[in-house]
Design a protein around this motif. Structure first.
Motif, PDB file in Angstrom:
ATOM      1  N   TRP A 125       0.834  -1.199   0.000  1.00  0.00           N
ATOM      2  CA  TRP A 125       0.000   0.000   0.000  1.00  0.00           C
ATOM      3  C   TRP A 125       0.871   1.250   0.000  1.00  0.00           C
ATOM      4  CZ3 TRP A 125      -5.496   0.857   1.670  1.00  0.00           C
ATOM      5  CH2 TRP A 125      -6.273  -0.292   1.460  1.00  0.00           C
ATOM      6  N   THR A 126       0.328   2.333  -0.530  1.00  0.00           N
ATOM      7  CA  THR A 126       1.000   3.631  -0.489  1.00  0.00           C
ATOM      8  C   THR A 126       0.173   4.580   0.364  1.00  0.00           C
ATOM      9  OG1 THR A 126       2.082   3.412  -2.638  1.00  0.00           O
ATOM     10  CG2 THR A 126       1.723   5.641  -1.828  1.00  0.00           C
ATOM     11  N   SER A 127       0.848   5.294   1.254  1.00  0.00           N
ATOM     12  CA  SER A 127       0.192   6.251   2.136  1.00  0.00           C
ATOM     13  C   SER A 127       0.483   7.667   1.671  1.00  0.00           C
ATOM     14  CB  SER A 127       0.699   6.063   3.573  1.00  0.00           C
ATOM     15  OG  SER A 127       0.079   6.980   4.441  1.00  0.00           O
ATOM     16  N   PHE A 128      -0.549   8.460   1.520  1.00  0.00           N
ATOM     17  CA  PHE A 128      -0.424   9.853   1.100  1.00  0.00           C
ATOM     18  C   PHE A 128      -0.700  10.743   2.297  1.00  0.00           C
ATOM     19  CE2 PHE A 128      -1.581   7.239  -2.415  1.00  0.00           C
ATOM     20  CZ  PHE A 128      -0.863   7.721  -3.494  1.00  0.00           C
ATOM     21  N   GLY A 129       0.192  11.688   2.546  1.00  0.00           N
ATOM     22  CA  GLY A 129       0.005  12.594   3.677  1.00  0.00           C
ATOM     23  C   GLY A 129       0.472  11.964   4.965  1.00  0.00           C
ATOM     24  N   GLY A 130       0.400  12.752   6.042  1.00  0.00           N
ATOM     25  CA  GLY A 130       0.763  12.235   7.353  1.00  0.00           C
ATOM     26  C   GLY A 130       2.243  12.292   7.657  1.00  0.00           C
ATOM     27  N   GLY A 131       3.083  12.770   6.733  1.00  0.00           N
ATOM     28  CA  GLY A 131       4.498  12.848   7.026  1.00  0.00           C
ATOM     29  C   GLY A 131       5.024  14.248   6.864  1.00  0.00           C
ATOM     30  N   GLY A 132       4.130  15.210   6.833  1.00  0.00           N
ATOM     31  CA  GLY A 132       4.546  16.556   6.501  1.00  0.00           C
ATOM     32  C   GLY A 132       4.593  17.518   7.660  1.00  0.00           C
ATOM     33  N   PHE A 133       3.902  18.610   7.536  1.00  0.00           N
ATOM     34  CA  PHE A 133       4.061  19.728   8.445  1.00  0.00           C
ATOM     35  C   PHE A 133       2.964  19.751   9.493  1.00  0.00           C
ATOM     36  CE2 PHE A 133       6.123  20.540   4.510  1.00  0.00           C
ATOM     37  CZ  PHE A 133       7.312  21.147   4.866  1.00  0.00           C
ATOM     38  N   SER A 134       3.274  20.382  10.617  1.00  0.00           N
ATOM     39  CA  SER A 134       2.367  20.408  11.756  1.00  0.00           C
ATOM     40  C   SER A 134       1.011  20.977  11.380  1.00  0.00           C
ATOM     41  CB  SER A 134       2.969  21.262  12.871  1.00  0.00           C
ATOM     42  OG  SER A 134       4.194  20.729  13.298  1.00  0.00           O
ATOM     43  N   ILE A 135      -0.020  20.363  11.907  1.00  0.00           N
ATOM     44  CA  ILE A 135      -1.362  20.851  11.632  1.00  0.00           C
ATOM     45  C   ILE A 135      -1.724  21.945  12.627  1.00  0.00           C
ATOM     46  CG2 ILE A 135      -2.072  18.609  10.754  1.00  0.00           C
ATOM     47  CD1 ILE A 135      -3.764  18.349  13.329  1.00  0.00           C
ATOM     48  N   ILE A 136      -2.704  22.736  12.269  1.00  0.00           N
ATOM     49  CA  ILE A 136      -3.215  23.772  13.159  1.00  0.00           C
ATOM     50  C   ILE A 136      -3.985  23.110  14.296  1.00  0.00           C
ATOM     51  CG2 ILE A 136      -5.033  25.527  13.294  1.00  0.00           C
ATOM     52  CD1 ILE A 136      -2.448  26.630  12.333  1.00  0.00           C
ATOM     53  N   GLU A 137      -3.904  23.716  15.472  1.00  0.00           N
ATOM     54  CA  GLU A 137      -4.704  23.237  16.586  1.00  0.00           C
ATOM     55  C   GLU A 137      -5.394  24.421  17.237  1.00  0.00           C
ATOM     56  OE1 GLU A 137      -1.267  23.253  20.018  1.00  0.00           O
ATOM     57  OE2 GLU A 137      -1.636  21.462  18.842  1.00  0.00           O
ATOM     58  N   SER A 138      -6.467  24.135  17.927  1.00  0.00           N
ATOM     59  CA  SER A 138      -7.180  25.190  18.626  1.00  0.00           C
ATOM     60  C   SER A 138      -6.323  25.743  19.747  1.00  0.00           C
ATOM     61  CB  SER A 138      -8.490  24.641  19.205  1.00  0.00           C
ATOM     62  OG  SER A 138      -9.025  25.543  20.151  1.00  0.00           O
ATOM     63  N   PRO A 139      -6.292  27.077  19.929  1.00  0.00           N
ATOM     64  CA  PRO A 139      -5.534  27.644  21.043  1.00  0.00           C
ATOM     65  C   PRO A 139      -5.971  27.116  22.403  1.00  0.00           C
ATOM     66  CG  PRO A 139      -6.106  29.362  19.462  1.00  0.00           C
ATOM     67  CD  PRO A 139      -6.850  28.116  19.054  1.00  0.00           C
ATOM     68  N   VAL A 140      -7.191  26.616  22.507  1.00  0.00           N
ATOM     69  CA  VAL A 140      -7.637  26.066  23.781  1.00  0.00           C
ATOM     70  C   VAL A 140      -7.557  24.545  23.790  1.00  0.00           C
ATOM     71  CG1 VAL A 140      -9.155  28.001  24.256  1.00  0.00           C
ATOM     72  CG2 VAL A 140     -10.063  26.047  23.025  1.00  0.00           C
ATOM     73  N   GLY A 141      -6.875  23.966  22.795  1.00  0.00           N
ATOM     74  CA  GLY A 141      -6.600  22.543  22.806  1.00  0.00           C
ATOM     75  C   GLY A 141      -7.700  21.658  22.265  1.00  0.00           C
ATOM     76  N   THR A 142      -8.680  22.220  21.587  1.00  0.00           N
ATOM     77  CA  THR A 142      -9.767  21.423  21.033  1.00  0.00           C
ATOM     78  C   THR A 142      -9.301  20.674  19.792  1.00  0.00           C
ATOM     79  OG1 THR A 142     -11.359  23.060  21.809  1.00  0.00           O
ATOM     80  CG2 THR A 142     -12.124  21.474  20.178  1.00  0.00           C
ATOM     81  N   ALA A 143      -9.529  19.373  19.756  1.00  0.00           N
ATOM     82  CA  ALA A 143      -9.128  18.582  18.603  1.00  0.00           C
ATOM     83  C   ALA A 143      -9.963  18.953  17.386  1.00  0.00           C
ATOM     84  CB  ALA A 143      -9.284  17.092  18.919  1.00  0.00           C
ATOM     85  N   LEU A 144      -9.303  19.063  16.250  1.00  0.00           N
ATOM     86  CA  LEU A 144     -10.009  19.381  15.013  1.00  0.00           C
ATOM     87  C   LEU A 144     -10.604  18.114  14.404  1.00  0.00           C
ATOM     88  CD1 LEU A 144      -7.619  21.881  13.197  1.00  0.00           C
ATOM     89  CD2 LEU A 144      -9.574  22.389  14.660  1.00  0.00           C
ATOM     90  N   ASP A 145     -11.801  18.223  13.890  1.00  0.00           N
ATOM     91  CA  ASP A 145     -12.441  17.124  13.179  1.00  0.00           C
ATOM     92  C   ASP A 145     -12.166  17.326  11.691  1.00  0.00           C
ATOM     93  OD1 ASP A 145     -13.974  15.157  12.082  1.00  0.00           O
ATOM     94  OD2 ASP A 145     -15.803  15.640  13.199  1.00  0.00           O
ATOM     95  N   LEU A 146     -11.087  16.714  11.199  1.00  0.00           N
ATOM     96  CA  LEU A 146     -10.675  16.935   9.809  1.00  0.00           C
ATOM     97  C   LEU A 146     -11.607  16.282   8.796  1.00  0.00           C
ATOM     98  CD1 LEU A 146      -6.774  16.670   9.994  1.00  0.00           C
ATOM     99  CD2 LEU A 146      -8.230  18.710  10.021  1.00  0.00           C
ATOM    100  N   ARG A 147     -12.599  15.556   9.247  1.00  0.00           N
ATOM    101  CA  ARG A 147     -13.592  15.038   8.303  1.00  0.00           C
ATOM    102  C   ARG A 147     -14.333  16.191   7.633  1.00  0.00           C
ATOM    103  NH1 ARG A 147     -17.048  11.193  12.116  1.00  0.00           N
ATOM    104  NH2 ARG A 147     -16.831  13.085  13.407  1.00  0.00           N
ATOM    105  N   ARG A 148     -14.387  17.329   8.320  1.00  0.00           N
ATOM    106  CA  ARG A 148     -15.142  18.476   7.812  1.00  0.00           C
ATOM    107  C   ARG A 148     -14.292  19.445   6.994  1.00  0.00           C
ATOM    108  NH1 ARG A 148     -16.636  21.946  11.056  1.00  0.00           N
ATOM    109  NH2 ARG A 148     -15.384  21.453  12.888  1.00  0.00           N
ATOM    110  N   ILE A 149     -13.000  19.164   6.842  1.00  0.00           N
ATOM    111  CA  ILE A 149     -12.161  20.077   6.087  1.00  0.00           C
ATOM    112  C   ILE A 149     -12.553  20.050   4.613  1.00  0.00           C
ATOM    113  CG2 ILE A 149     -10.321  18.423   5.534  1.00  0.00           C
ATOM    114  CD1 ILE A 149      -8.325  20.703   6.140  1.00  0.00           C
ATOM    115  N   VAL A 150     -12.559  21.211   3.980  1.00  0.00           N
ATOM    116  CA  VAL A 150     -12.983  21.313   2.582  1.00  0.00           C
ATOM    117  C   VAL A 150     -11.798  21.046   1.663  1.00  0.00           C
ATOM    118  CG1 VAL A 150     -13.876  22.870   0.806  1.00  0.00           C
ATOM    119  CG2 VAL A 150     -14.850  22.910   3.109  1.00  0.00           C
TER     120      VAL A 150
END
Length: 364
Positions: free
Chosen positions: A117-142
Motif C-alpha cells: 500500500w501507499t500512504s499519502f500525507g501524514g508525514g509533513g508539516f504540523s497541523i493547526i490546533e485550537s488555542p484552547v486545545g480542542t481537537a479538530l475534526d478533519l472530516r469536515r475540512i474542505v
C-alpha cells in the motif's frame, strides 16, 4: 375535534418534537464515566456513541480512566490518546474491495505494515490546533480537487491540501475524474467510488513501546496527536503502507521524499483554520504567520546555523510562553497518576544526563 382534544394533540406533538430534537442534537456526542476500564471497552463505546470507526494497535486490556459528557467523538478519542501515551489520526483507506481494506487494518492492529500500500500525507508539516486545545475534526475540512487525473495523483492532492492520511494499494491507479469540491468526508468516498472501488473512514490509534522516551519536553499539546503530522515522525514512518514519494505512485520519478512548497503549506493551514471557532481563527493565523516568517528566514541557511537559529527562536520568551501554554493544555488531560509518573521520568532523565556528563559521556 374538541378544544381539549386539540390541545392534547398539540401537546403530544410538541413533546414528540422535543424528544426528536433532543436525540438529534446529541447525535455523535460521547458521554463516558469510567475508571480503569479496558481500552477496548472505551473505544467501543466511543465508536457506538460517536458513530465513528476506530482501529488501534494498543493492548485492548490497557486500563483507561475517562470522564466526559456530551463531547465530540474526536475530543473523546483525543483524551484517550493522552491517557494512553498514544497518537491518533484520521485516515481514508480505499481499495477495489472491502476485503483488501480489512486486511490492511488487521495488519495495523497487530503492528504489521503492508508495504503493498501507499500512504499519502501524514508525514509533513504540523497541523493547526485550537488555542484552547480542542481537537479538530478533519472530516469536515474542505478539499478543492485539482483537475481529473489518476486516482493516486488525486489522493496525493487531497492529502497535501488537507493534512489527512489517505492510503490505497500501490498497484491500483486507474484514470478517474475528480469529485466535486466539498468536505472530505463526502469528497473522499466520491473519489474512490468514481475509481470503481470502496473506502473506509477510520480513526487510527497507535502506541509506541518507547513513547515516553521519544517525546521531548517541547512537545505540542492538543489537536490531532498524529506524530508524523508534527514533522517529527513519532513512532517512525507512515502508519499504513509506504510513504508517497515525489512523482506519485502513478509512475515517474520516485526519488526523494515529497516536500510541500510554502504556498501549499499555507493553503493547508488556512483550510484547517476554517474549522476553528470564529473567535479562535485570528489567533491561529497569527501563530502560523509567526512560524512561517521564522522558517522563511532560515530556509536557505546551512544546517548547523539553522539549528542554532531554531534553538534561539524556540527558547525566546514569546515562544517559551506559547509552548508552556500548550504544554499545560496537554497536561490537563492527564490523570494524577500519569502526572506523577511523567515527573519521575523527567527527573530520572535529568539525573542520568548529569551522571553521564560527570563521567565524560557528554550527555549522550
Amino acid at each position: 375535534m374538541t378544544k381539549d382534544r386539540f390541545l392534547l394533540t398539540l401537546l403530544a406533538a410538541l413533546l414528540l418534537g422535543w424528544g426528536i430534537w433532543h436525540v438529534y442534537s446529541g447525535w455523535g456526542l460521547v458521554s463516558l464515566d469510567l475508571t480503569n476500564a479496558p481500552l477496548g471497552k472505551v473505544l467501543t463505546s466511543i465508536e457506538r456513541q460517536g458513530g465513528i470507526d476506530i482501529a488501534s494497535n494498543l493492548d485492548p486490556a490497557t486500563p483507561v480512566t475517562i470522564k466526559v459528557k456530551r463531547v465530540p467523538a474526536v475530543a473523546a478519542l483525543d483524551l484517550v490518546s493522552a491517557r494512553t501515551d498514544s497518537r491518533w489520526r484520521l485516515a481514508y483507506l480505499g481499495a477495489p474491495n472491502d476485503a483488501a481494506i480489512q486486511q490492511v487494518i488487521d495488519g495495523f492492529t497487530t503492528s504489521k505494515n503492508d508495504e503493498t500500500w501507499t500512504s499519502f500525507g501524514g508525514g509533513g508539516f504540523s497541523i493547526i490546533e485550537s488555542p484552547v486545545g480542542t481537537a479538530l475534526d478533519l472530516r469536515r475540512i474542505v478539499w478543492q480537487p485539482s483537475e481529473d487525473a489518476t486516482l493516486q495523483a488525486l489522493l496525493g492532492d487531497a492529502a497535501q491540501k488537507t493534512g489527512v492520511s489517505i492510503a490505497a494499494p500501490t498497484d491500483w491507479n486507474p484514470a478517474t475524474t475528480a469529485p466535486k469540491a466539498g468536505e472530505l468526508r463526502r469528497a473522499a468516498p466520491a473519489l474512490f467510488s468514481k475509481a470503481g472501488g470502496t473506502v473506509r473512514e477510520v480513526f487510527l490509534l497507535r502506541g509506541s513501546p518507547d513513547a515516553n522516551a521519544s517525546r521531548g519536553e517541547g512537545e505540542r499539546a492538543g489537536g490531532d496527536r498524529g506524530g508524523d503530522e508534527r514533522g517529527g515522525g513519532w513512532g517512525g514512518g507512515p502508519w499504513i503502507g509506504k510513504a508517497e514519494r515525489r512523482g506519485g505512485a502513478g509512475g515517474g520519478d520516485r526519488g526523494g521524499w515529497m516536500r510541500a512548497s510554502p504556498e501549499e503549506i499555507a493553503g493547508r493551514v488556512e483550510a484547517q483554520i476554517a474549522l476553528l471557532p470564529k473567535e479562535e481563527q485570528e489567533k491561529a493565523r497569527e501563530d502560523f504567520a509567526l512560524m512561517r516568517k521564522f522558517w522563511d528566514t532560515v530556509r536557505d541557511l546551512p544546517e548547523e546555523e539553522r539549528r542554532t537559529k531554531a534553538r534561539e527562536f524556540f527558547t525566546s520568551p514569546e515562544m517559551s510562553e506559547r509552548m508552556d501554554d500548550r504544554r499545560l493544555v496537554g497536561e490537563s488531560r492527564w490523570t494524577p497518576e500519569k502526572r506523577i509518573e511523567r515527573s519521575k521520568n523527567y527527573f530520572a532523565r535529568k539525573e542520568a544526563a548529569k551522571a553521564s556528563q560527570s563521567t565524560g559521556g557528554g550527555g549522550q
